[in-house]
Motif scaffolding. Structure first.
Motif, PDB file in Angstrom:
ATOM      1  N   LYS A 124      46.445 -17.441  68.056  1.00 25.17           N
ATOM      2  CA  LYS A 124      47.154 -16.677  69.079  1.00 25.17           C
ATOM      3  C   LYS A 124      46.362 -16.658  70.383  1.00 25.17           C
ATOM      4  CE  LYS A 124      49.346 -12.241  69.934  1.00 25.17           C
ATOM      5  NZ  LYS A 124      49.702 -10.952  69.352  1.00 25.17           N
ATOM      6  N   ARG A 125      45.050 -16.385  70.291  1.00 25.32           N
ATOM      7  CA  ARG A 125      44.219 -16.315  71.500  1.00 25.32           C
ATOM      8  C   ARG A 125      44.179 -17.637  72.257  1.00 25.32           C
ATOM      9  NH1 ARG A 125      41.163 -13.295  67.866  1.00 25.32           N
ATOM     10  NH2 ARG A 125      39.729 -15.017  67.422  1.00 25.32           N
ATOM     11  N   LEU A 126      44.218 -18.760  71.517  1.00 27.08           N
ATOM     12  CA  LEU A 126      44.126 -20.081  72.139  1.00 27.08           C
ATOM     13  C   LEU A 126      45.494 -20.691  72.445  1.00 27.08           C
ATOM     14  CD1 LEU A 126      41.212 -21.473  69.932  1.00 27.08           C
ATOM     15  CD2 LEU A 126      41.060 -20.654  72.306  1.00 27.08           C
ATOM     16  N   GLY A 127      46.564 -19.997  72.083  1.00 25.29           N
ATOM     17  CA  GLY A 127      47.911 -20.487  72.378  1.00 25.29           C
ATOM     18  C   GLY A 127      48.381 -21.601  71.459  1.00 25.29           C
ATOM     19  N   ILE A 128      47.858 -21.645  70.230  1.00 25.44           N
ATOM     20  CA  ILE A 128      48.243 -22.668  69.254  1.00 25.44           C
ATOM     21  C   ILE A 128      49.474 -22.175  68.496  1.00 25.44           C
ATOM     22  CG2 ILE A 128      47.504 -23.944  67.203  1.00 25.44           C
ATOM     23  CD1 ILE A 128      44.571 -23.494  68.245  1.00 25.44           C
ATOM     24  N   ALA A 129      50.502 -23.043  68.398  1.00 25.62           N
ATOM     25  CA  ALA A 129      51.766 -22.631  67.794  1.00 25.62           C
ATOM     26  C   ALA A 129      52.377 -23.780  66.988  1.00 25.62           C
ATOM     27  CB  ALA A 129      52.733 -22.203  68.892  1.00 25.62           C
ATOM     28  N   PRO A 130      53.292 -23.459  66.056  1.00 27.33           N
ATOM     29  CA  PRO A 130      54.013 -24.509  65.339  1.00 27.33           C
ATOM     30  C   PRO A 130      54.663 -25.472  66.335  1.00 27.33           C
ATOM     31  CG  PRO A 130      54.408 -22.402  64.300  1.00 27.33           C
ATOM     32  CD  PRO A 130      53.678 -22.114  65.596  1.00 27.33           C
TER      33      PRO A 130
END
Length: 142
Positions: A124-130
């Motif tokens: 979440k902090r690094l903006g990583i998403a499916p």
């Protein structure tokens, strides 16, 4: 009657050399350094017994083939984000903030080639998403 000494937890495995891994997110490229878990023993032990994990480090579990994957947090002291990655490098799903020491089974939800474990909340902090794309030698894209 004398008691036997309490069994000690195994020491954390020595950290393996780190490889670069990039994730193309909606807001830019995130660079991480990861240990590679390629053998059965490395995959079995994973990040168990570790007391800390720097924000941009993790462990990449290579299963060699696409398959349903089931993980757990037994003997794992720190919360982790589990990033399930398809053979093409796309992220299938993320299990965020897993519970330390839990023996609950965490499923990939579909066949995947690899799992990336990073510190809990880092995705979440690094903006990583499916849907984001992972780039590393494992996926032939680096």
């Amino acid at each position: 009657m004398a008691q036997a000494p309490a069994a000690k937890a195994p020491a954390a495995q020595a950290q393996a050399p780190l490889d670069a891994l990039e994730i193309a997110t909606r807001s830019g490229v995130v660079v991480l350094e990861v240990e590679m878990a390629r053998t059965d023993k490395q995959r079995e032990t994973g990040l168990m017994y570790r007391k800390e994990l720097p924000e941009r480090q993790g462990m990449l579990f290579d299963f060699g083939v696409d398959q349903p994957v089931y993980m757990w947090m037994k003997n794992t002291y720190i919360p982790l984000d589990m990033v399930f990655i398809r053979r093409d490098g796309s992220i299938a799903r993320i299990e965020a903030m897993t519970t330390p020491f839990s023996e609950r089974t965490i499923s990939s939800g579909e066949p995947v080639r690899a799992v990336l474990e990073i510190p809990g909340g880092a995705a979440k902090r690094l903006g990583i998403a499916p849907g984001d794309k992972v780039s590393t030698t494992l996926f032939g894209s680096r």
